[in-house]
Structure formats: C-alpha cells, structure tokens
Motif scaffolding. Structure first.
Motif, PDB file in Angstrom:
ATOM      1  N   PRO A 193      76.352  62.252  84.600  1.00  0.00           N
ATOM      2  CA  PRO A 193      76.980  61.126  85.293  1.00  0.00           C
ATOM      3  C   PRO A 193      78.281  61.543  85.968  1.00  0.00           C
ATOM      4  O   PRO A 193      79.028  62.358  85.445  1.00  0.00           O
ATOM      5  CB  PRO A 193      77.240  60.114  84.181  1.00  0.00           C
ATOM      6  N   LYS A 194      78.503  60.999  87.153  1.00  0.00           N
ATOM      7  CA  LYS A 194      79.706  61.326  87.916  1.00  0.00           C
ATOM      8  C   LYS A 194      80.659  60.152  87.855  1.00  0.00           C
ATOM      9  O   LYS A 194      80.295  59.033  88.176  1.00  0.00           O
ATOM     10  CB  LYS A 194      79.346  61.645  89.357  1.00  0.00           C
ATOM     11  N   GLY A 195      81.860  60.414  87.416  1.00  0.00           N
ATOM     12  CA  GLY A 195      82.869  59.375  87.337  1.00  0.00           C
ATOM     13  C   GLY A 195      83.007  58.816  85.935  1.00  0.00           C
ATOM     14  O   GLY A 195      82.089  58.871  85.118  1.00  0.00           O
ATOM     15  N   PHE A 196      84.174  58.274  85.694  1.00  0.00           N
ATOM     16  CA  PHE A 196      84.478  57.732  84.368  1.00  0.00           C
ATOM     17  C   PHE A 196      83.636  56.506  84.047  1.00  0.00           C
ATOM     18  O   PHE A 196      83.142  56.354  82.928  1.00  0.00           O
ATOM     19  CB  PHE A 196      85.970  57.386  84.291  1.00  0.00           C
ATOM     20  N   ILE A 197      83.439  55.618  85.034  1.00  0.00           N
ATOM     21  CA  ILE A 197      82.693  54.375  84.796  1.00  0.00           C
ATOM     22  C   ILE A 197      81.239  54.686  84.451  1.00  0.00           C
ATOM     23  O   ILE A 197      80.673  54.110  83.507  1.00  0.00           O
ATOM     24  CB  ILE A 197      82.786  53.449  86.029  1.00  0.00           C
ATOM     25  N   ASN A 198      80.608  55.582  85.198  1.00  0.00           N
ATOM     26  CA  ASN A 198      79.217  55.940  84.905  1.00  0.00           C
ATOM     27  C   ASN A 198      79.088  56.607  83.541  1.00  0.00           C
ATOM     28  O   ASN A 198      78.143  56.338  82.785  1.00  0.00           O
ATOM     29  CB  ASN A 198      78.675  56.862  85.990  1.00  0.00           C
ATOM     30  N   ASN A 199      80.012  57.470  83.219  1.00  0.00           N
ATOM     31  CA  ASN A 199      79.987  58.144  81.926  1.00  0.00           C
ATOM     32  C   ASN A 199      80.181  57.138  80.789  1.00  0.00           C
ATOM     33  O   ASN A 199      79.468  57.172  79.781  1.00  0.00           O
ATOM     34  CB  ASN A 199      81.079  59.209  81.886  1.00  0.00           C
ATOM     35  N   ALA A 200      81.132  56.232  80.947  1.00  0.00           N
ATOM     36  CA  ALA A 200      81.363  55.207  79.922  1.00  0.00           C
ATOM     37  C   ALA A 200      80.156  54.294  79.778  1.00  0.00           C
ATOM     38  O   ALA A 200      79.792  53.911  78.660  1.00  0.00           O
ATOM     39  CB  ALA A 200      82.601  54.395  80.273  1.00  0.00           C
ATOM     40  N   ALA A 201      79.512  53.943  80.892  1.00  0.00           N
ATOM     41  CA  ALA A 201      78.329  53.081  80.832  1.00  0.00           C
ATOM     42  C   ALA A 201      77.178  53.767  80.103  1.00  0.00           C
ATOM     43  O   ALA A 201      76.455  53.131  79.325  1.00  0.00           O
ATOM     44  CB  ALA A 201      77.896  52.671  82.234  1.00  0.00           C
ATOM     45  N   CYS A 202      77.009  55.065  80.322  1.00  0.00           N
ATOM     46  CA  CYS A 202      75.952  55.805  79.622  1.00  0.00           C
ATOM     47  C   CYS A 202      76.195  55.824  78.117  1.00  0.00           C
ATOM     48  O   CYS A 202      75.281  55.595  77.324  1.00  0.00           O
ATOM     49  CB  CYS A 202      75.850  57.225  80.164  1.00  0.00           C
ATOM     50  N   TYR A 203      77.440  56.073  77.735  1.00  0.00           N
ATOM     51  CA  TYR A 203      77.734  56.125  76.302  1.00  0.00           C
ATOM     52  C   TYR A 203      77.730  54.729  75.669  1.00  0.00           C
ATOM     53  O   TYR A 203      77.361  54.584  74.505  1.00  0.00           O
ATOM     54  CB  TYR A 203      79.048  56.848  76.050  1.00  0.00           C
ATOM     55  N   PHE A 204      78.101  53.722  76.425  1.00  0.00           N
ATOM     56  CA  PHE A 204      78.023  52.351  75.913  1.00  0.00           C
ATOM     57  C   PHE A 204      76.572  51.940  75.703  1.00  0.00           C
ATOM     58  O   PHE A 204      76.235  51.336  74.676  1.00  0.00           O
ATOM     59  CB  PHE A 204      78.710  51.387  76.880  1.00  0.00           C
ATOM     60  N   SER A 205      75.694  52.295  76.641  1.00  0.00           N
ATOM     61  CA  SER A 205      74.272  51.972  76.468  1.00  0.00           C
ATOM     62  C   SER A 205      73.683  52.753  75.298  1.00  0.00           C
ATOM     63  O   SER A 205      72.817  52.258  74.582  1.00  0.00           O
ATOM     64  CB  SER A 205      73.486  52.233  77.750  1.00  0.00           C
ATOM     65  N   PHE A 206      74.172  53.983  75.079  1.00  0.00           N
ATOM     66  CA  PHE A 206      73.721  54.755  73.927  1.00  0.00           C
ATOM     67  C   PHE A 206      74.174  54.112  72.624  1.00  0.00           C
ATOM     68  O   PHE A 206      73.421  54.072  71.642  1.00  0.00           O
ATOM     69  CB  PHE A 206      74.233  56.192  74.015  1.00  0.00           C
ATOM     70  N   ALA A 207      75.396  53.583  72.605  1.00  0.00           N
ATOM     71  CA  ALA A 207      75.891  52.897  71.405  1.00  0.00           C
ATOM     72  C   ALA A 207      75.062  51.654  71.115  1.00  0.00           C
ATOM     73  O   ALA A 207      74.729  51.371  69.958  1.00  0.00           O
ATOM     74  CB  ALA A 207      77.353  52.530  71.575  1.00  0.00           C
ATOM     75  N   ILE A 208      74.709  50.916  72.146  1.00  0.00           N
ATOM     76  CA  ILE A 208      73.835  49.750  71.963  1.00  0.00           C
ATOM     77  C   ILE A 208      72.491  50.192  71.411  1.00  0.00           C
ATOM     78  O   ILE A 208      71.934  49.566  70.507  1.00  0.00           O
ATOM     79  CB  ILE A 208      73.677  48.977  73.276  1.00  0.00           C
ATOM     80  N   PHE A 209      71.970  51.292  71.940  1.00  0.00           N
ATOM     81  CA  PHE A 209      70.697  51.815  71.462  1.00  0.00           C
ATOM     82  C   PHE A 209      70.780  52.187  69.983  1.00  0.00           C
ATOM     83  O   PHE A 209      69.893  51.855  69.207  1.00  0.00           O
ATOM     84  CB  PHE A 209      70.302  53.041  72.299  1.00  0.00           C
ATOM     85  N   VAL A 210      71.856  52.842  69.589  1.00  0.00           N
ATOM     86  CA  VAL A 210      72.006  53.285  68.200  1.00  0.00           C
ATOM     87  C   VAL A 210      72.150  52.107  67.252  1.00  0.00           C
ATOM     88  O   VAL A 210      71.543  52.084  66.182  1.00  0.00           O
ATOM     89  CB  VAL A 210      73.198  54.255  68.072  1.00  0.00           C
ATOM     90  N   PHE A 211      72.937  51.107  67.636  1.00  0.00           N
ATOM     91  CA  PHE A 211      73.226  50.016  66.710  1.00  0.00           C
ATOM     92  C   PHE A 211      72.220  48.876  66.747  1.00  0.00           C
ATOM     93  O   PHE A 211      72.180  48.074  65.804  1.00  0.00           O
ATOM     94  CB  PHE A 211      74.635  49.467  66.965  1.00  0.00           C
ATOM     95  N   LEU A 212      71.401  48.776  67.786  1.00  0.00           N
ATOM     96  CA  LEU A 212      70.425  47.694  67.859  1.00  0.00           C
ATOM     97  C   LEU A 212      68.975  48.174  67.817  1.00  0.00           C
ATOM     98  O   LEU A 212      68.165  47.653  67.046  1.00  0.00           O
ATOM     99  CB  LEU A 212      70.645  46.861  69.124  1.00  0.00           C
ATOM    100  N   VAL A 213      68.649  49.149  68.632  1.00  0.00           N
ATOM    101  CA  VAL A 213      67.250  49.562  68.753  1.00  0.00           C
ATOM    102  C   VAL A 213      66.795  50.367  67.542  1.00  0.00           C
ATOM    103  O   VAL A 213      65.695  50.142  67.031  1.00  0.00           O
ATOM    104  CB  VAL A 213      67.033  50.341  70.064  1.00  0.00           C
ATOM    105  N   LEU A 214      67.607  51.294  67.076  1.00  0.00           N
ATOM    106  CA  LEU A 214      67.195  52.111  65.929  1.00  0.00           C
ATOM    107  C   LEU A 214      66.941  51.285  64.672  1.00  0.00           C
ATOM    108  O   LEU A 214      65.888  51.447  64.037  1.00  0.00           O
ATOM    109  CB  LEU A 214      68.218  53.214  65.664  1.00  0.00           C
ATOM    110  N   PRO A 215      67.852  50.381  64.269  1.00  0.00           N
ATOM    111  CA  PRO A 215      67.526  49.561  63.091  1.00  0.00           C
ATOM    112  C   PRO A 215      66.301  48.671  63.312  1.00  0.00           C
ATOM    113  O   PRO A 215      65.495  48.498  62.398  1.00  0.00           O
ATOM    114  CB  PRO A 215      68.779  48.718  62.880  1.00  0.00           C
ATOM    115  N   PHE A 216      66.169  48.132  64.526  1.00  0.00           N
ATOM    116  CA  PHE A 216      64.984  47.317  64.811  1.00  0.00           C
ATOM    117  C   PHE A 216      63.717  48.142  64.660  1.00  0.00           C
ATOM    118  O   PHE A 216      62.757  47.708  64.020  1.00  0.00           O
ATOM    119  CB  PHE A 216      65.067  46.733  66.228  1.00  0.00           C
TER     120      PHE A 216
END
Length: 112
Positions: free
Chosen positions: A36-59
């Motif tokens: 990802p290029k830029g701070f916003i894109n990088n933060a969005a990727c890691y934020f979506s990964f955090a959502i994946f870890v905390f919601l999708v994995l337990p589900f």
C-alpha cells in the motif's frame, strides 16, 4: 428435523465465511495490498486486518460449537468440541486458500 436445520446452518456458515474472506480480500486489494502507498492506505489495510482478527476468526472457529449448542446434533463432550473447533479452522483455512490462490497476494503463489 434438527439435523436438517443443522445442515442448513452449516451451509450458511460456509457461505458466510467465504463472503467474509472475499470481503477482506477486496478491501486489501482496494487499498493496494501487499504494497500500500501512503499512510491512509496502510492504516486501512491494518485496520481491516484487525477487524478480520477480532471478528472473523472467532466466528469461523466457534460458530460450529455455538450451532451444536443451539441444535444438539453431537453430544456435548470435550472431544466433540475439539473436533468442531478443528472443523472451523479447516473451513477457514480452506476458504482462505481457495480465495487467495487466484490473486498475487501473500505467499500462496510462491508454492507455500
């Protein structure tokens, strides 16, 4: 009748995990993952990964246990709970492998 409803619940579970993984993949591709290029894109990727870890994995891991508690098809023993967790892990890993092997993300195209 409980077995039929349980089977329908498992089918819905597999489709939901597939859609959640495809959504995660779409969000990552939208923001330019794996580079990802830029701070916003990088933060969005890691934020979506955090959502994946905390919601999708337990589900993915614990939904089969919840479904079996709601509709007791298997006896609630420790072995059956472990088997249901392993099935959840297998469903998630197979879904991720099938969805990500077609893209150029991650190490799935490197033969790993």
């Amino acid at each position: 009748m409980q077995i039929v409803i349980f089977t329908i619940g498992v089918a819905i579970y597999v489709v939901a995990v597939n859609l959640l993984v495809k959504g995660q993949e779409a969000v990552n591709l939208r923001f330019g993952w794996p580079k990802p290029k830029g701070f916003i894109n990088n933060a969005a990727c890691y934020f979506s990964f955090a959502i994946f870890v905390f919601l999708v994995l337990p589900f993915a891991f614990f939904f089969p246990i919840w479904l079996n508690a709601l509709l007791p098809v298997l006896q609630p023993t420790q072995t059956n709970r472990a088997i249901l967790i392993l099935i959840g892990g297998f469903v998630l890993s197979a879904t991720m492998w099938l969805n990500y092997k077609k893209t150029k993300q991650g190490s799935f195209n490197n033969g790993l």
